[in-house]
Design a protein around this motif. Structure first.
Motif, PDB file in Angstrom:
ATOM      1  N   VAL A  47       0.842  -1.199   0.000  1.00 38.01           N
ATOM      2  CA  VAL A  47       0.000   0.000   0.000  1.00 38.01           C
ATOM      3  C   VAL A  47       0.875   1.246   0.000  1.00 38.01           C
ATOM      4  O   VAL A  47       0.628   2.201  -0.750  1.00 38.01           O
ATOM      5  CB  VAL A  47      -0.946   0.005   1.224  1.00 38.01           C
ATOM      6  N   LYS A  48       1.890   1.240   0.830  1.00 41.16           N
ATOM      7  CA  LYS A  48       2.811   2.381   0.905  1.00 41.16           C
ATOM      8  C   LYS A  48       3.465   2.642  -0.445  1.00 41.16           C
ATOM      9  O   LYS A  48       3.541   3.789  -0.905  1.00 41.16           O
ATOM     10  CB  LYS A  48       3.872   2.107   1.968  1.00 41.16           C
ATOM     11  N   GLN A  49       3.922   1.589  -1.091  1.00 38.27           N
ATOM     12  CA  GLN A  49       4.572   1.729  -2.387  1.00 38.27           C
ATOM     13  C   GLN A  49       3.607   2.291  -3.426  1.00 38.27           C
ATOM     14  O   GLN A  49       3.951   3.211  -4.185  1.00 38.27           O
ATOM     15  CB  GLN A  49       5.113   0.370  -2.837  1.00 38.27           C
ATOM     16  N   GLN A  50       2.397   1.750  -3.454  1.00 41.92           N
ATOM     17  CA  GLN A  50       1.409   2.238  -4.414  1.00 41.92           C
ATOM     18  C   GLN A  50       0.995   3.676  -4.095  1.00 41.92           C
ATOM     19  O   GLN A  50       0.796   4.495  -5.001  1.00 41.92           O
ATOM     20  CB  GLN A  50       0.181   1.325  -4.412  1.00 41.92           C
ATOM     21  N   ILE A 110       0.939   6.848  -6.574  1.00 43.95           N
ATOM     22  CA  ILE A 110      -0.328   7.521  -6.887  1.00 43.95           C
ATOM     23  C   ILE A 110      -0.237   9.015  -6.610  1.00 43.95           C
ATOM     24  O   ILE A 110      -0.663   9.850  -7.413  1.00 43.95           O
ATOM     25  CB  ILE A 110      -1.479   6.894  -6.075  1.00 43.95           C
ATOM     26  N   LEU A 111       0.340   9.365  -5.459  1.00 44.64           N
ATOM     27  CA  LEU A 111       0.339  10.765  -5.027  1.00 44.64           C
ATOM     28  C   LEU A 111       1.241  11.664  -5.870  1.00 44.64           C
ATOM     29  O   LEU A 111       1.149  12.894  -5.774  1.00 44.64           O
ATOM     30  CB  LEU A 111       0.752  10.857  -3.548  1.00 44.64           C
ATOM     31  N   LYS A 112       2.077  11.074  -6.696  1.00 43.86           N
ATOM     32  CA  LYS A 112       2.898  11.886  -7.597  1.00 43.86           C
ATOM     33  C   LYS A 112       2.026  12.674  -8.577  1.00 43.86           C
ATOM     34  O   LYS A 112       2.448  13.707  -9.102  1.00 43.86           O
ATOM     35  CB  LYS A 112       3.878  10.995  -8.359  1.00 43.86           C
ATOM     36  N   ALA A 113       0.830  12.170  -8.816  1.00 44.37           N
ATOM     37  CA  ALA A 113      -0.070  12.830  -9.779  1.00 44.37           C
ATOM     38  C   ALA A 113      -0.974  13.866  -9.117  1.00 44.37           C
ATOM     39  O   ALA A 113      -1.789  14.496  -9.800  1.00 44.37           O
ATOM     40  CB  ALA A 113      -0.920  11.775 -10.485  1.00 44.37           C
ATOM     41  N   ASP A 142       1.319  14.304   6.545  1.00 39.27           N
ATOM     42  CA  ASP A 142       0.108  15.028   6.157  1.00 39.27           C
ATOM     43  C   ASP A 142      -1.200  14.436   6.662  1.00 39.27           C
ATOM     44  O   ASP A 142      -2.272  14.902   6.295  1.00 39.27           O
ATOM     45  CB  ASP A 142       0.051  15.175   4.630  1.00 39.27           C
ATOM     46  N   GLY A 143      -1.127  13.392   7.496  1.00 38.59           N
ATOM     47  CA  GLY A 143      -2.341  12.872   8.118  1.00 38.59           C
ATOM     48  C   GLY A 143      -3.374  12.354   7.143  1.00 38.59           C
ATOM     49  O   GLY A 143      -4.585  12.528   7.350  1.00 38.59           O
ATOM     50  N   LEU A 144      -2.932  11.714   6.066  1.00 32.56           N
ATOM     51  CA  LEU A 144      -3.865  11.177   5.080  1.00 32.56           C
ATOM     52  C   LEU A 144      -4.588   9.953   5.632  1.00 32.56           C
ATOM     53  O   LEU A 144      -4.136   9.313   6.583  1.00 32.56           O
ATOM     54  CB  LEU A 144      -3.105  10.779   3.803  1.00 32.56           C
ATOM     55  N   LYS A 145      -5.708   9.637   5.014  1.00 36.93           N
ATOM     56  CA  LYS A 145      -6.427   8.391   5.319  1.00 36.93           C
ATOM     57  C   LYS A 145      -6.488   7.569   4.041  1.00 36.93           C
ATOM     58  O   LYS A 145      -6.956   8.059   3.010  1.00 36.93           O
ATOM     59  CB  LYS A 145      -7.839   8.674   5.832  1.00 36.93           C
ATOM     60  N   VAL A 146      -6.006   6.331   4.136  1.00 32.94           N
ATOM     61  CA  VAL A 146      -5.986   5.433   2.985  1.00 32.94           C
ATOM     62  C   VAL A 146      -6.959   4.294   3.266  1.00 32.94           C
ATOM     63  O   VAL A 146      -6.750   3.498   4.190  1.00 32.94           O
ATOM     64  CB  VAL A 146      -4.573   4.869   2.731  1.00 32.94           C
ATOM     65  N   TYR A 147      -8.024   4.235   2.488  1.00 28.65           N
ATOM     66  CA  TYR A 147      -9.040   3.201   2.652  1.00 28.65           C
ATOM     67  C   TYR A 147      -8.672   2.030   1.735  1.00 28.65           C
ATOM     68  O   TYR A 147      -8.425   2.211   0.542  1.00 28.65           O
ATOM     69  CB  TYR A 147     -10.418   3.737   2.287  1.00 28.65           C
TER      70      TYR A 147
END
Length: 751
Positions: A283-286, A290-293, A307-312
């Motif tokens: 998940v971390k790798q993906q 993803i966030l590069k875009a 940044d306190g993101l939430k990854v579902y």
């Protein structure tokens, strides 16, 4: 008045007053220097009003259960409303009883400290620090100013504390404090601490649990409940007494609570520990890709650590726990049997060519070799023992081992990969990339490509049925030598040479019993290119070998692609692309990106073919190579499947297909030169299948998963039932027996 003047004219009095005035002037000057930033910038009111603290990114399962975090500091903020009242009461009673009365500096406490602690040397008087002062220290830390470090830092903190009191309400200060204060085990904030030590949100903390965590603030290492339950429990009781003393708790209630034993439910969110570490690493790798875009509203890049993101995600935490427990139960027994079967002359012992070759490939060996040392010197260096943590199914331990000892230990260990998906969407439900992420970072789900053995055979038969071959086509089980392929003669695993070979199996019998000789003959008749094309339509992107052994699974395929292709058998003939992230939000709940299931664009084959293959693989479970699911593990669920074993028992496979869940398991040694000693132990039905069986038994015992375990396959069409209505096997007629040679030779056409 005259007496006063006379007294003040005394020399010692003059000097005393001058010294006192000098001290006061020094403190005033020092305070002014600090205030105006000569010892480093002090945050302004404006800067304090926009406080930003690094917040951990949370990884959530499909039910929004927290399964992991990415962080520099393990911090997870909550709103004031989420704090239970008894948590606030415990904090104020213990750390700052006049919190609601002072402006950041508790002058009464400071006077107490000055007179009792400094003048009377009474160490029990306590400190004069307030919650606001502690917050200032937590947020901005302390610097080394040599001789006057403590004094300068204290003055700085007092200035910051008073400015905070101007900017924030008491509730806001408590919120900032509880979200940033350090707890044991490098944990920041009450929510992270609550999740770590009690496996629950801070909003659910009981009075004793809240008192326990507040109690650790006095000395986070000394009162760490993981390291010393007794010491932490004693400190908890002190906090409860403080709550009684300041009328936050009734004495009788506190006495009752103090009789309860302290029970922690430690749940580490360390990247290498906890639930589904291989999944979280993927998940971390993906996520980073993803966030590069995407950019934050201010144009900055997202930082997954701050940044306190939430990854579902798609993972089901309960199912994952069951899968991990099943894996550990099975691999513990299998490892013991594996080592016993190899005996004293195991390939991982130091005198074998496998061991020597592997040793020479180690970076440490290469480094010493490059330095020009002799083989004897290299051996001596690699024989030096060091203390190291060692993985074992009996439990982790610390041992004195050399590099050679360590290699010998780890060479013998079997590893595994296990994946379960929803076949309709490709949503990953469970994910096991190896036996222990701390010691084996290599992910056997996303990184590994191993020969898939007989799990490839359904693709051969799918291509055959799709291209017009009837399920009741019969093939002889006898071996054939293919003269144009170096006289290659595929044989059937475990077949007795004296066994009759004048038997013919239909396709259902051949697949369900994984007959090698027939799989190659079917491949020869349908054509290699058509089988390759069929596999590609199902989602296999790996270039497949153009040789007859393709039928026996010499292709090396990733677990993710393999399971996506198998999903087509219960997904209307569409392959799927397994996925793990459904949505990413920023810390304010704004959606950054979301993701939908991705099926392949076209049906890979007809519904007729799909139903035929599914019936064949049901037979594999009911009476074929996977029948121990019924006989040994007593699973009565709707299950189809395929076992797989590669040459020399290097890999064991099992793919289980149920209407709402497809699971794949692999077991083998990471060193491809080491296989199972015997087929009985190494075959997929023994090495890989039990992991699924034990997992599914656990699902059966939990009514939460009835929708999966009680689901049934569709009823096949009349055409399918009619075309499968024939004897599974038949013998050659007397005339054919008369002219049939014991062993035939022919060329492999393939196309």
């Amino acid at each position: 008045m005259g007496k006063v003047r006379a007294f003040l004219k005394k020399t010692w009095v003059k000097w005393s007053l001058m010294v006192l005035a000098g001290i006061i002037l020094f403190f005033v000057a020092l305070y002014a220097c600090i205030y105006f930033g000569l010892f480093g910038k002090v945050p302004t009111h404006e800067e304090l009003s926009t406080l930003k603290q690094a917040e951990a990114t949370q990884v959530l399962d499909q039910d929004e259960t927290l399964i992991g975090k990415f962080y520099i500091y393990d911090r997870q903020p909550l709103a004031y409303e989420a704090f239970p009242k008894h948590l606030i009461d415990a904090l104020v009673a213990t750390e700052d009883v006049r919190f609601y009365e002072h402006d950041g500096i508790d002058n009464i406490s400071l006077l107490r400290v000055f007179f009792k602690n400094i003048l009377l040397q009474d160490k029990s008087a306590g400190g004069g620090s307030t919650i606001t002062l502690q917050l200032a220290k937590n947020l901005y830390g302390r610097e080394d100013y040599a001789l006057f470090s403590m004094l300068i830092n204290k003055f700085k903190e007092s200035i910051v504390a008073q400015r905070m009191e101007d900017v924030y309400s008491k509730q806001e200060i408590l919120t900032l404090y509880l979200n940033t204060v350090p707890f044991p085990d490098n944990t920041y904030g009450i929510e992270s601490a609550s999740q770590k030590f009690f496996n629950k949100s801070a909003s659910q903390l009981t009075i004793p649990e809240a008192a326990t965590l507040v109690g650790t603030l006095k000395a986070t290492t000394y009162f760490n409940p993981r390291k010393s339950v007794a010491r932490s429990q004693s400190r908890r009781n002190v906090v409860l007494d403080q709550m009684v003393k300041y009328n936050y708790l009734k004495g009788a209630k506190a006495d009752s609570l103090k009789t309860d034993s302290l029970v922690i439910k430690y749940h580490s969110f360390n990247h290498d520990l906890g639930l589904a570490p291989y999944f979280r690493a993927q998940v971390k790798q993906q996520l980073q890709t993803i966030l590069k875009a995407y950019k934050k509203p201010n144009g900055d890049a997202y930082n997954i650590y701050k940044d306190g993101l939430k990854v579902y995600t798609t993972l089901n935490a309960t199912m994952q726990t069951m899968a991990e427990d099943a894996m550990k139960e099975h691999l513990t027994k299998l490892q013991a049997a594996y080592e016993a079967s190899h005996g004293k002359n195991a390939p991982w012992t130091s005198n074998t060519s496998v061991f020597k070759k592997t040793l020479q490939s180690l970076p440490e060996y290469q480094r010493i070799k490059k330095a020009g040392l002799s083989e004897k010197a290299i051996d001596d260096s690699l024989s030096v023992k060091h203390s190291m943590d060692v993985f074992s199914w009996k439990g982790d331990s610390t041992a004195m081992l050399s590099a050679k000892d360590s290699l010998q230990h780890y060479l013998k260990l079997l590893n595994t990969g296990m994946l379960s998906i929803d076949p309709k969407t490709g949503a990953i439900q469970t994910y096991i990339g190896g036996i222990d992420y701390r010691y084996f970072k290599y992910d056997h789900v996303s990184q590994s490509e191993r020969q898939v053995g007989s799990t490839f055979k359904p693709f051969v038969y799918t291509a055959a049925i799709e291209n017009g071959m009837k399920p009741c086509s019969y093939y002889s089980i006898d071996a054939v030598t293919y003269t144009n392929y170096k006289n290659w003669t595929p044989t059937n695993a475990g077949q007795d040479p004296k066994e009759k070979t004048d038997i013919n199996y239909n396709l259902e019998m051949a697949l369900s019993n994984s007959v090698n000789t027939i799989a190659v003959k079917v491949l020869n008749d349908v054509g290699i290119s058509k089988v390759q094309e069929q596999a590609q339509k199902m989602g296999i992107t790996k270039a497949l070998p153009t040789e007859p052994s393709l039928a026996l699974g010499v292709a090396e395929i990733n677990l993710i692609e393999l399971i996506g292709a198998y999903a087509s058998y219960v997904n209307n003939s569409y392959g799927v692309k397994p996925y793990m992230i459904t949505k990413i939000e920023d810390k304010n709940g704004n959606v950054i990106a979301d993701f939908e299931p991705e099926m392949l664009e076209k049906q890979a084959y007809s519904n007729y073919t799909r139903q035929v293959l599914l019936e064949m693989m049901k037979t594999t479970v009911n009476s074929g190579t996977a029948s121990r699911l019924r006989t040994t593990y007593n699973l009565t669920n709707a299950i189809a499947g395929k076992t797989g074993t590669t040459q020399d028992n290097k890999d064991g496979w099992f793919v289980a297909i149920t209407p709402k869940l497809v699971t794949i398991t692999w077991v083998g040694n990471d060193n491809y030169n080491i296989g199972f000693k015997t087929t009985a132990l190494g075959q997929g039905a023994n090495s890989a299948l039990p992991m699924f069986a034990k997992f599914y038994q656990r699902l059966n015992n939990d009514s939460e998963f009835n929708a999966i375990t009680k689901s049934t396959f569709e009823t096949p069409s009349n055409d399918v039932l009619k075309d499968l209505d024939c004897k599974l096997e038949k013998e050659d007629g007397w005339l054919k027996k008369l002219f049939k040679r014991k062993k035939t030779s022919k060329e492999f056409k393939g196309d």
